[in-house]
Design a protein around this motif. Structure first.
Motif, PDB file in Angstrom:
ATOM      1  N   ILE A 178      15.305  29.490  29.355  1.00  0.00           N
ATOM      2  CA  ILE A 178      13.957  30.050  29.345  1.00  0.00           C
ATOM      3  C   ILE A 178      13.641  30.420  27.898  1.00  0.00           C
ATOM      4  CG2 ILE A 178      12.458  31.882  30.210  1.00  0.00           C
ATOM      5  CD1 ILE A 178      14.526  32.228  32.505  1.00  0.00           C
ATOM      6  N   GLN A 179      12.557  29.887  27.353  1.00  0.00           N
ATOM      7  CA  GLN A 179      12.281  30.086  25.923  1.00  0.00           C
ATOM      8  C   GLN A 179      10.785  30.088  25.662  1.00  0.00           C
ATOM      9  OE1 GLN A 179      14.737  27.923  23.099  1.00  0.00           O
ATOM     10  NE2 GLN A 179      12.920  27.158  22.081  1.00  0.00           N
ATOM     11  N   THR A 180      10.361  30.942  24.736  1.00  0.00           N
ATOM     12  CA  THR A 180       8.987  30.910  24.225  1.00  0.00           C
ATOM     13  C   THR A 180       9.046  30.683  22.719  1.00  0.00           C
ATOM     14  OG1 THR A 180       8.132  32.362  25.950  1.00  0.00           O
ATOM     15  CG2 THR A 180       6.862  32.238  23.903  1.00  0.00           C
ATOM     16  N   ASN A 181       8.448  29.576  22.261  1.00  0.00           N
ATOM     17  CA  ASN A 181       8.383  29.286  20.835  1.00  0.00           C
ATOM     18  C   ASN A 181       7.292  30.140  20.203  1.00  0.00           C
ATOM     19  OD1 ASN A 181      10.392  27.424  21.185  1.00  0.00           O
ATOM     20  ND2 ASN A 181       9.051  25.663  21.088  1.00  0.00           N
ATOM     21  N   LEU A 182       7.576  30.697  19.030  1.00  0.00           N
ATOM     22  CA  LEU A 182       6.643  31.586  18.356  1.00  0.00           C
ATOM     23  C   LEU A 182       6.013  30.953  17.120  1.00  0.00           C
ATOM     24  CD1 LEU A 182       8.794  34.812  18.697  1.00  0.00           C
ATOM     25  CD2 LEU A 182       6.879  34.081  20.131  1.00  0.00           C
ATOM     26  N   GLU A 183       6.399  29.744  16.780  1.00  0.00           N
ATOM     27  CA  GLU A 183       5.823  29.012  15.644  1.00  0.00           C
ATOM     28  C   GLU A 183       5.164  27.746  16.150  1.00  0.00           C
ATOM     29  OE1 GLU A 183       9.175  28.332  13.002  1.00  0.00           O
ATOM     30  OE2 GLU A 183       8.794  30.219  12.014  1.00  0.00           O
TER      31      GLU A 183
END
Length: 129
Positions: A124-129
């Protein structure tokens, strides 16, 4: 070295069978060669493999709702974990705590290869760039 950290008689098997899953195919190009969700193995961890040959390159800044442990197998990396900068090399591990944005880059020279352990049955991941 002999270890006896617990009494085996105090642990009852939970009935899960042994399991196997392919983590990566070495012939596949690119930095992310594969992952195995913990659900496939019936466990609470997910394992990824990452590698690249180009200094200065690595994953984008991202965050997880669980801890991630990086095992550097080959090369050197610079990790940006929250406000901290951590240099690590083959044989070392780095913790990315839950909820703390992080990324890393290959410091070179040569290949950076890591095994990334996600303390979750799913990636589970949210990219911030």
């Amino acid at each position: 070295m002999s270890r006896r950290d617990f009494d085996p008689a105090t642990v009852t098997p939970d009935g899960r069978p042994p399991a196997k899953a392919k983590l990566f195919d070495g012939s596949v190009p690119g930095p992310y060669r594969g992952s195995v969700n913990g659900e496939v193995l019936g466990t609470g961890i997910t394992v990824l493999t990452y590698g690249n040959d180009e200094p200065g390159i690595g994953p984008v800044l991202h965050v997880h709702p669980y801890d991630e442990v990086f095992v550097i197998q080959q090369g050197r990396a610079r990790f940006f974990v929250g406000d901290e900068v951590i240099d690590a090399e083959a044989g070392e591990t780095v913790l990315g705590p839950a909820g703390v944005p992080h990324r890393f880059v290959n410091l070179g020279p040569g290949r950076l290869q890591t095994v990334d352990i996600h303390l979750s049955p799913r990636w589970i991941q949210t990219n911030l760039e």
